[in-house]
Design an enzyme around this catalytic site. Structure first.
Site, PDB file in Angstrom:
ATOM      1  N   GLU A  80      13.772 -42.586 -39.005  1.00  0.00           N
ATOM      2  CA  GLU A  80      13.794 -43.781 -39.850  1.00  0.00           C
ATOM      3  C   GLU A  80      13.300 -45.023 -39.112  1.00  0.00           C
ATOM      4  O   GLU A  80      12.542 -45.820 -39.661  1.00  0.00           O
ATOM      5  CB  GLU A  80      15.229 -44.011 -40.351  1.00  0.00           C
ATOM      6  CG  GLU A  80      15.409 -45.251 -41.219  1.00  0.00           C
ATOM      7  CD  GLU A  80      14.806 -45.100 -42.600  1.00  0.00           C
ATOM      8  OE1 GLU A  80      14.616 -46.128 -43.260  1.00  0.00           O
ATOM      9  OE2 GLU A  80      14.507 -43.963 -43.012  1.00  0.00           O
ATOM     10  N   ASP A  81      13.718 -45.202 -37.861  1.00  0.00           N
ATOM     11  CA  ASP A  81      13.517 -46.487 -37.181  1.00  0.00           C
ATOM     12  C   ASP A  81      12.585 -46.455 -35.979  1.00  0.00           C
ATOM     13  O   ASP A  81      12.391 -47.476 -35.323  1.00  0.00           O
ATOM     14  CB  ASP A  81      14.878 -47.052 -36.727  1.00  0.00           C
ATOM     15  CG  ASP A  81      15.764 -47.405 -37.908  1.00  0.00           C
ATOM     16  OD1 ASP A  81      15.219 -47.750 -38.957  1.00  0.00           O
ATOM     17  OD2 ASP A  81      16.995 -47.321 -37.768  1.00  0.00           O
TER      18      ASP A  81
END
Length: 737
Positions: A80-81
């Site tokens: 996700e990051d």
């Protein structure tokens, strides 16, 4: 301040405490991988971002999960990051870990347009993830718990939003999974931001009375310990606790009392080795203290669906203060604290996709939400997943758990859909009862069936409490009564249309029907009517969406008309100022629209015009100007008298394209090599063919449908003459209308 490395060392120590076979090498590699990829990222509290995955992994380790779960927790934010991907994680740490990380990531990425859709999709995705690998939701709950612990650094708006979501979704799922300890903390942290005044008031009062409360609990604990020692019950552990703040808050709200008026604020637990010891302890407790009638529950004989087992009894001590005593074995206590996580058999290497019956309820919930819209899905799922249960018995003594308020209809369909569909009556404890009778704990339920039964009544949909029963009733009506459903659904739909000042002809108009069907997500009106008829869709929702679509189309048409009028007025003004100067008109796709520039243009598929054809334009609703050949039957204004004002003059500009797509129809006597001859003719004329369909008729003819690209009508006429000269070709024409 605790350093990042010290946090990791604490994590390793926790893991060693319960799993001596844990793969600490891979866990260390995952930690270093996550730390490297999160790099310089920081959290809102100013700490390095890696502290968050470490704390999530710590919570997962406290659940006593396996090595793969710890690794996935450390990596849960990487996809996700950071710049790493699923394939990289799968290559380094295995496909199972990558699947779990990907599952957690998908839950995080959910975006919504309405609160109903938000809750529905969140729950749907979580249930799906749980049905494939229960570890996905366990890590997601750990992730949410750490986020709630650090929520003080977020904005007030985000604090309330996340706390509401936690209370509505994560805490109930933690309860359903048996994660009691985590559920309590999630509820308390959510209350802190949802009602900070009440939370602080309860916390201060608990702190102020802590000395007195501690003295009371120590006294009771000593009394129970002394008596158990006298009775020779071995290895018993007794401890007391105050009810947590949200539990007190909920009692105050439901009972409309102040905290001073609540007396059952204390709970004691007695842990023993065996089930017989549990019942022996119960006898001792009832001998020491006076039991309150109706407050005894035996969850050992009838466990909760989340595997929770314990004996509960509420008694009154010498001081006149009531308190609850929970009695369970040490194994039961592990399940009570960590639910399904306590069943995670890391030593045997059981994977998340194992078909254990413990998780069958998740799959049932997924099945039961079919054919329901967002609002009904949310309300029914909250009943099935989060509500209190009632335990009843079949005549053979089998235990069936149902949502509180369940009826004989719910019981019948929980046994089998055929039982529900043929039900003609019900007995509870040997006495006939109505279909709407609410079942109670311990009831013995017997269902009377008949082969001559006509099937369920539509009224049962409102009587049934569980989504399982309603889903099976809907399936019966969907399967057995399609024509009746269509008629019933159409009547309901038309009635709702009248309430909002619309009529059916506005919906069925050819130029709007396709947009309407797309908006309500059905292939045809009959499908929508049938869904309304059997209860899978509501007429009110259908009409609201129809009205919104018609309103949107009306606004688009009004804006387009205003733009046309403004453009025409501007063009007239400019022409008046410079009457003698020729103005270069910009074309769109080679088409000049009278009085307009930069207008959306599309060529009609019914007649496929090319440069050189005489053409006319039709102003569509929301899709610009549609260009037709003048000889196209659809371009006859007399055909649609109501739309005469929407025809507009168009012409071919100077900047036409190099080629335009058009259609031809060729009718010929069928023979060998006919297709080859037509292909040769097209090749001679140097035109490209994008589509060719041919079918032979029973009377010996072959009909060709071609889509070709030509520069203009002259080249098209050349192609048509060339094909017409082929032996056995009877006719070559351009389709229209």
């Amino acid at each position: 301040m605790v350093t990042v490395e010290e946090r990791y060392e604490h994590l390793e120590k926790t893991i060693r405490g319960y799993n001596i076979s844990a793969d600490l090498g891979q866990i260390r590699a995952a930690y270093e991988y996550a730390r490297e990829h999160h790099g310089e990222q920081m959290r809102r509290d100013g700490s390095p971002y890696i502290t968050h995955p470490l704390q999530v992994a710590q919570i997962v380790a406290e659940m006593r999960l396996d090595s793969e779960s710890i690794i996935a927790a450390l990596l849960h934010d990487c996809i996700e990051d950071t710049d790493c991907c699923y394939e990289d994680i799968a290559k380094r740490f295995g496909v199972t870990v990558a699947d779990v990380v990907d599952g957690v990531t998908k839950l995080t990425r959910v975006k919504y347009s309405t609160m109903e859709e938000e809750q529905m999709e969140n729950l749907r995705k979580m249930l799906f993830a749980m049905s494939r690998d229960i570890r996905v939701i366990l890590i997601k709950i750990a992730d949410r718990l750490h986020n709630m612990r650090t929520m003080e650094y977020q904005t007030p708006a985000k604090q309330k939003k996340k706390s509401f979501e936690t209370m509505e979704i994560y805490a109930p799922i933690a309860h359903r999974l048996g994660l009691a300890k985590i559920k309590w903390e999630l509820e308390d942290l959510s209350l802190k931001y949802l009602d900070p005044v009440a939370y602080e008031d309860i916390r201060q009062k608990l702190a102020a009375g802590s000395a007195q409360h501690g003295k009371f609990m120590s006294h009771i604990q000593e009394e129970i310990n002394a008596r158990l020692a006298e009775e020779g019950i071995p290895h018993a552990t007794v401890y007391g606790r105050m009810k947590h703040p949200y539990s007190i808050y909920r009692k105050m709200y439901l009972q409309e009392k102040t905290m001073e008026e609540l007396y059952d604020l204390f709970a004691f637990r007695v842990l023993v080795d065996t089930v017989p010891d549990c019942y022996n302890v119960l006898g001792v407790i009832h001998d020491i203290y006076k039991p309150i009638l109706g407050r005894f529950k035996d969850y050992i004989a009838t466990p909760k669906p989340n595997m929770y087992q314990s004996l509960h009894t509420t008694v009154i001590g010498e001081e006149g203060i009531p308190f609850e005593v929970q009695i369970r074995t040490y194994d039961m206590h592990a399940i009570a604290e960590y639910g399904v996580a306590a069943h995670w058999k890391y030593k045997q290497g059981i994977r998340g996709e194992s078909g254990e019956a413990s998780y069958e309820w998740i799959r049932r919930l997924l099945e039961n939400q079919e054919d329901t819209d967002a609002e009904e899905f949310i309300s029914s799922l909250k009943v099935d997943l989060f509500a209190d249960e009632v335990f009843v018995f079949t005549p053979r003594g089998d235990v069936v758990n149902l949502p509180a308020g369940a009826t004989p209809i719910d019981f019948a369909y929980s046994i089998h859909s055929a039982i529900g569909n043929t039900m003609v009556g019900a007995k509870v404890n040997g006495r006939m009862v109505g279909y709407d009778y609410q079942l109670h704990n311990g009831d013995v339920v017997e269902i009377n069936t008949s082969k001559a039964a006509h099937g369920p009544s539509r009224d049962w949909m409102t009587i049934a409490k569980s989504s399982e029963a309603r889903s099976k009733i809907r399936q019966w009506f969907k399967r057995e009564r399609r024509e009746e459903n269509i008629a019933r659904g159409r009547a309901s739909f038309e009635s709702e249309l009248k309430h909002v000042g619309l009529n059916l002809s506005q919906v069925t108009a050819p130029d709007v029907l396709s947009s309407i069907l797309k908006r309500v997500s059905f292939q045809s009106l009959d499908e929508m009517y049938a869904a309304i008829g059997y209860g899978g869709y509501t007429a009110l929702k259908a009409v609201n969406r129809v009205r919104d679509e018609l309103l949107q189309m009306s606004r688009a048409a009004a804006l387009e008309k205003a733009a046309q009028e403004a453009a025409a007025a501007k063009a007239a003004q400019e022409a008046a100022k410079q009457p003698s100067l020729p103005r270069k008109v910009k074309s769109e796709k080679g088409i000049v629209v009278e009085g307009l520039s930069n207008c959306l243009v599309k060529f009609s598929k019914c007649c496929t015009p090319v440069p050189g054809d005489e053409i006319t334009g039709f102003i569509t609703r929301g899709y610009g100007v549609s260009v037709h050949r003048k000889d196209c039957p659809n371009a006859d204004p007399a055909r649609n008298a109501a739309d005469q004002g929407r025809w507009i003059k168009v012409s071919w500009g100077e900047d036409v394209y190099e080629s335009y797509s058009t259609s031809l129809e060729v009718v010929a006597k069928d023979r060998n090599n006919l297709l080859m001859d037509i292909s040769a003719a097209l090749s001679t004329c140097k035109v490209s063919v994008s589509n060719l369909n041919v079918h032979a008729t029973a009377d010996g003819f072959a009909i060709f449908h071609l889509t070709i690209s030509v520069a203009d009508s002259k080249q098209l006429e050349q192609v048509m003459r060339k094909i017409q000269q082929i032996s056995s070709v009877m006719k070559v024409n351009r389709p229209a209308g």
